[in-house]
Each structure stands twice: as C-alpha cells, then as structure tokens.
Design a protein around this motif. Structure first.
Motif, PDB file in Angstrom:
ATOM      1  N   ARG A   1     181.557 -22.322  95.672  1.00  0.00           N
ATOM      2  CA  ARG A   1     181.326 -23.484  94.793  1.00  0.00           C
ATOM      3  C   ARG A   1     182.599 -23.834  94.019  1.00  0.00           C
ATOM      4  O   ARG A   1     183.012 -24.999  93.943  1.00  0.00           O
ATOM      5  CB  ARG A   1     180.192 -23.119  93.833  1.00  0.00           C
TER       6      ARG A   1
ATOM      7  N   PRO B   1     174.706 -21.573  95.523  1.00  0.00           N
ATOM      8  CA  PRO B   1     175.491 -22.279  94.492  1.00  0.00           C
ATOM      9  C   PRO B   1     176.410 -23.371  95.032  1.00  0.00           C
ATOM     10  O   PRO B   1     176.587 -24.411  94.391  1.00  0.00           O
ATOM     11  CB  PRO B   1     176.293 -21.140  93.848  1.00  0.00           C
TER      12      PRO B   1
ATOM     13  N   LEU C   1     175.378 -14.918  86.881  1.00  0.00           N
ATOM     14  CA  LEU C   1     174.813 -16.270  86.757  1.00  0.00           C
ATOM     15  C   LEU C   1     175.870 -17.298  86.378  1.00  0.00           C
ATOM     16  O   LEU C   1     175.657 -18.495  86.539  1.00  0.00           O
ATOM     17  CB  LEU C   1     173.723 -16.278  85.685  1.00  0.00           C
ATOM     18  N   GLY C   2     176.981 -16.820  85.838  1.00  0.00           N
ATOM     19  CA  GLY C   2     178.013 -17.738  85.399  1.00  0.00           C
ATOM     20  C   GLY C   2     179.104 -16.969  84.682  1.00  0.00           C
ATOM     21  O   GLY C   2     179.112 -15.735  84.688  1.00  0.00           O
TER      22      GLY C   2
ATOM     23  N   ASP D   1     169.590 -23.254  98.824  1.00  0.00           N
ATOM     24  CA  ASP D   1     169.836 -23.444  97.388  1.00  0.00           C
ATOM     25  C   ASP D   1     171.013 -22.601  96.889  1.00  0.00           C
ATOM     26  O   ASP D   1     171.114 -22.284  95.703  1.00  0.00           O
ATOM     27  CB  ASP D   1     168.573 -23.103  96.586  1.00  0.00           C
TER      28      ASP D   1
ATOM     29  N   TYR E   1     176.343 -21.193  87.568  1.00  0.00           N
ATOM     30  CA  TYR E   1     176.429 -21.313  89.024  1.00  0.00           C
ATOM     31  C   TYR E   1     175.168 -21.877  89.672  1.00  0.00           C
ATOM     32  O   TYR E   1     175.072 -21.912  90.903  1.00  0.00           O
ATOM     33  CB  TYR E   1     176.707 -19.936  89.644  1.00  0.00           C
ATOM     34  N   GLY E   2     174.170 -22.264  88.859  1.00  0.00           N
ATOM     35  CA  GLY E   2     172.943 -22.806  89.444  1.00  0.00           C
ATOM     36  C   GLY E   2     172.056 -21.728  90.047  1.00  0.00           C
ATOM     37  O   GLY E   2     171.331 -21.988  91.018  1.00  0.00           O
ATOM     38  N   LYS E   3     172.121 -20.519  89.501  1.00  0.00           N
ATOM     39  CA  LYS E   3     171.323 -19.413  90.044  1.00  0.00           C
ATOM     40  C   LYS E   3     170.190 -19.065  89.069  1.00  0.00           C
ATOM     41  O   LYS E   3     170.340 -19.221  87.852  1.00  0.00           O
ATOM     42  CB  LYS E   3     172.217 -18.166  90.233  1.00  0.00           C
TER      43      LYS E   3
ATOM     44  N   GLY F   1     178.365 -18.953  97.971  1.00  0.00           N
ATOM     45  CA  GLY F   1     178.076 -18.439  96.621  1.00  0.00           C
ATOM     46  C   GLY F   1     178.936 -19.139  95.579  1.00  0.00           C
ATOM     47  O   GLY F   1     179.510 -20.197  95.839  1.00  0.00           O
ATOM     48  N   GLN F   2     179.048 -18.496  94.417  1.00  0.00           N
ATOM     49  CA  GLN F   2     179.800 -19.149  93.330  1.00  0.00           C
ATOM     50  C   GLN F   2     181.284 -19.287  93.644  1.00  0.00           C
ATOM     51  O   GLN F   2     181.926 -20.228  93.189  1.00  0.00           O
ATOM     52  CB  GLN F   2     179.603 -18.434  91.994  1.00  0.00           C
TER      53      GLN F   2
END
Ligand code: AMP
Length: 368
Positions: A17, A40, A342-343, A38, A332-334, A13-14
């Motif tokens: 990452r 993060p 999401l970030g 897919d 985070y690329g979500k 996950g983030q």
C-alpha cells in the motif's frame, strides 16, 4: 512524455500500500499479487490471486505490469521465476533466495565477513544438544524459514528446555541455534541501490520491540558512534554489491560492547523505515519505486530527529494522536486483532529531548 512502466507487487499488505502511495505521484500504476480482496493495498490498484486457479491469476498479474517487485520475502520462488522468465523482477532472485533461509543468510554474512552471533545448523535433537554444549546457554533457536516478528523462535535457557524446544519447533522445520546476544540496543540500516549501482543509505534507526514486534524506531539512532555508523554502511554496501541488489535492502543489527552483529536482512522496504515517509527527504518507498524503475534516487537525509511508533492490536483515537504537534497517523485499513500491525505514527522534532516528549505523548494515545 513517455509513460512510466507499470509496477506489479507480490503481496498487497501495508508495505504494498505504501509503495503504491509513493508510486502514485510519479504516475506509476501498481497491481498486486494478493488473494485477499480487502488487503491494505487493494484500494490502490487491482489485485490478482486466486487460490483455485493460480495459473490464470499469475498470467493476469504478469499482463498487468511491466516491472515487478515484492513487499515480503516469503514468496514461492517458483512463482517469481515464472514472472522473471519474461519480465524484470527487482530485487533479483539471488537476494530473495538468501533472505528466505536463515542458514543461507548467515552463511552469506560469514562469506562477506559480516559478524553475527555464533550459530549452528540444527537438523536433529543431537545437533541442538551439541549447540548448547558448544555455544552455551541461553540459545535463541529459530526456524530457518518463514519466521517473522519473533514467530518460530524459542529461547533455550536451561538444559531442561532443549527437548521441549525440539518438540515445539524441530518436529516441523529445520532450525538454527544462535548464541543469545546481550545487546546494548537493536539498530537497523536501510539502503537503496539503483540499476546503475547508485546507492543511497538512510541514517541508522534504533529499534525497540515488544514481544518480538517492532514498537518504536528513533532516527538517527541517538548517540551513535561514527565508527559504528560507518561499519554498518560498509556491511550493507558489501551485501548490495555481492547480490547486485536493485531496490531497498534492510539489515537488522545488534549493537554490543564489541561492535555490531548482523541479525538478519530483508530484501525490501522495512517497518523500521516507515519514519522516512515524513522524516526523510525521500522515503524508503519512493526510493524503492525509483530504483526498480531505473529512476534517479532521492536524498535520504533526515533533517530533524524522527520517531515511528507502531499501532499494534487496537486502534487509537485519531483526534488524540493528531492533537500531538507534528504527529502523522498512517492507518492501513485493517481490522483490530491482538498484536496485529494496524498502522503507525511518525513524529519529528527540533531536538531529541523534544522528540522524547512527543513519543511519551503518543505512547499515551496507544491503547494497551
Ligand atoms: P528475528 O526474527 O531474528 O528478527 O528476531 C526477533 C527478535 O528476537 C529480535 O529483534 C531480537 O529482539 C530477538 N533476537 C533474535 N535473535 C537474537 C539473539 N541471537 N540474541 C538475542 N536476541 C535475539
């Protein structure tokens, strides 16, 4: 120069990452035990994890790294034990075990004389009724395992809520009932301990939640009494030493009129430490990587007041966020989904007053 060991991370996950982003400049390659292609962290290293052949996936993950860590605590301990049988895993299994179960965690706090809200174990409806009698209402009732971001929780406000709470939560899981704390605010403290016992501690963060999910952290926690800070540092040191913890450890606290109460701990980097990426001399992610690899730890100093705002549910307009002086956007690329992390955004300022202005501007950039 001897190459540094490769780091295997349970979870992609983030947090994985951001661990990998901190590892990259040290030439530490990361791999992830993660089933979602897919995820993060997948852009930063290979992922292993196949629900149809978990033995082969675990063997491939084991071969992919020299030292292992995790980005979340709800991992099957048996998997971690299989890795730990042949390669080092930090933080150790003792930390993981305690943090996975709220009753064990609260018992550990009691053993180490770290105050908590009054609590009772609940295995039957009659236990819940007894807890309501002994502790009074309201009660915060939580599942003992797998709860996060306020999930698996029920606030019992009136006697009529008791049976509904039991039917909602108790039918599936063992529970803990806690006194409802009228806290002044929520705080967290993050410390990182190296293999040699060297310990660094970040300034306390003041945390605000929305629907149980962290929304805002401000560091250093404004107007914090120095005695309260020392108390929090003392509590986290007790935990680190008792567990012989290696890596980051987070302790979530309630500040009350009578002092601090511990809510829960996480044996890992934490959302309330994301501010440290730009706000501290050395981020929680880099210090965790350094600790688990046996490298010297970095300074946790926070030279200027710093805030972290979570991006929840919907993406903001990048241009709008970056137009706020000092703001850093981390996505985070979500894909967007209600309540999903999401970030986050970090921002530092020279004074707390200036920081509050920046926070207000950034809040206005966040949809919803
Ligand atoms: P937790 O999953 O235990 O971190 O709880 C999520 C959030 O619920 C916390 O951040 C608090 O805002 C709230 N909460 C948890 N336990 C209590 C409690 N005993 N009294 C009041 N609020 C609580």
């Amino acid at each position: 120069m001897k190459p540094l060991p490769r780091l295997g991370v349970f979870g992609g996950g983030q947090l994985g990452r951001m661990l990998a982003m901190a590892a990259l400049p040290l030439e530490v390659a990361c791999s992830f035990y993660e089933t979602q292609a897919d995820a993060p962290a997948a852009v930063l290293g290979p992922t292993f994890g196949d629900s149809s052949d978990s033995d082969a996936a675990l063997a491939a993950f084991l071969a992919s790294a020299d030292v292992f860590t995790y980005e979340f605590e709800n991992i099957d301990i048996a998997l971690v034990e299989r890795i730990a049988a042949s390669k080092p895993v930090y933080p150790g299994i003792a930390s993981l075990r305690q943090a996975q179960h709220r009753l064990q965690e609260k018992s550990l706090f009691a053993e180490l004389a770290i105050p908590t809200p009054a609590w009772r174990a609940v295995h039957a409806l009659s236990d819940l009724e007894a807890a309501a009698r002994d502790l009074g209402l309201p009660l915060v009732v939580k599942t003992t395992t797998l709860g996060y971001d306020g999930k698996g929780q029920y606030v019992v406000r009136t006697p009529a809520d008791i049976s509904d709470c039991w039917q909602t939560l108790g039918a599936q899981a063992s529970l803990i009932a806690e006194s409802f704390v009228s806290f002044r605010r929520e705080l967290s403290i993050i410390a990182v301990r190296g293999k040699d016992g060297e310990t660094v501690i970040y300034p306390l963060s003041e945390n605000q939640h929305q629907q149980g999910i962290l929304a805002l952290s401000v560091v250093p926690a404004p107007a914090l009494d120095d005695a309260v800070r020392r108390q929090a540092e003392d509590y986290i040191r007790r935990l680190l030493e008792h567990l012989q913890h290696v890596g980051a450890l987070t302790l979530e606290l309630f500040e009350t009129a009578d002092g601090l109460l511990a809510n829960e701990m996480a044996p890992r980097v934490h959302n309330s430490g994301h501010w440290s990426i730009e706000g501290a001399d050395c981020s929680q992610f880099e210090n965790h990587v350094r600790a688990v690899l046996g490298l010297p730890l970095g300074s946790t100093a926070c030279p200027r007041p710093t805030a972290m705002l979570n991006v929840l549910g919907q993406h903001p307009k990048r241009e709008q966020v970056l137009a706020v002086p000092g703001a850093h956007l981390h996505l985070y690329g979500k894909s967007a989904r209600p309540g999903r992390k999401l970030g986050h955004i970090t921002v530092s300022a020279d004074t707390l007053a200036q920081l509050q202005v920046a926070i207000a501007r950034l809040r206005a950039c966040l949809p919803g």
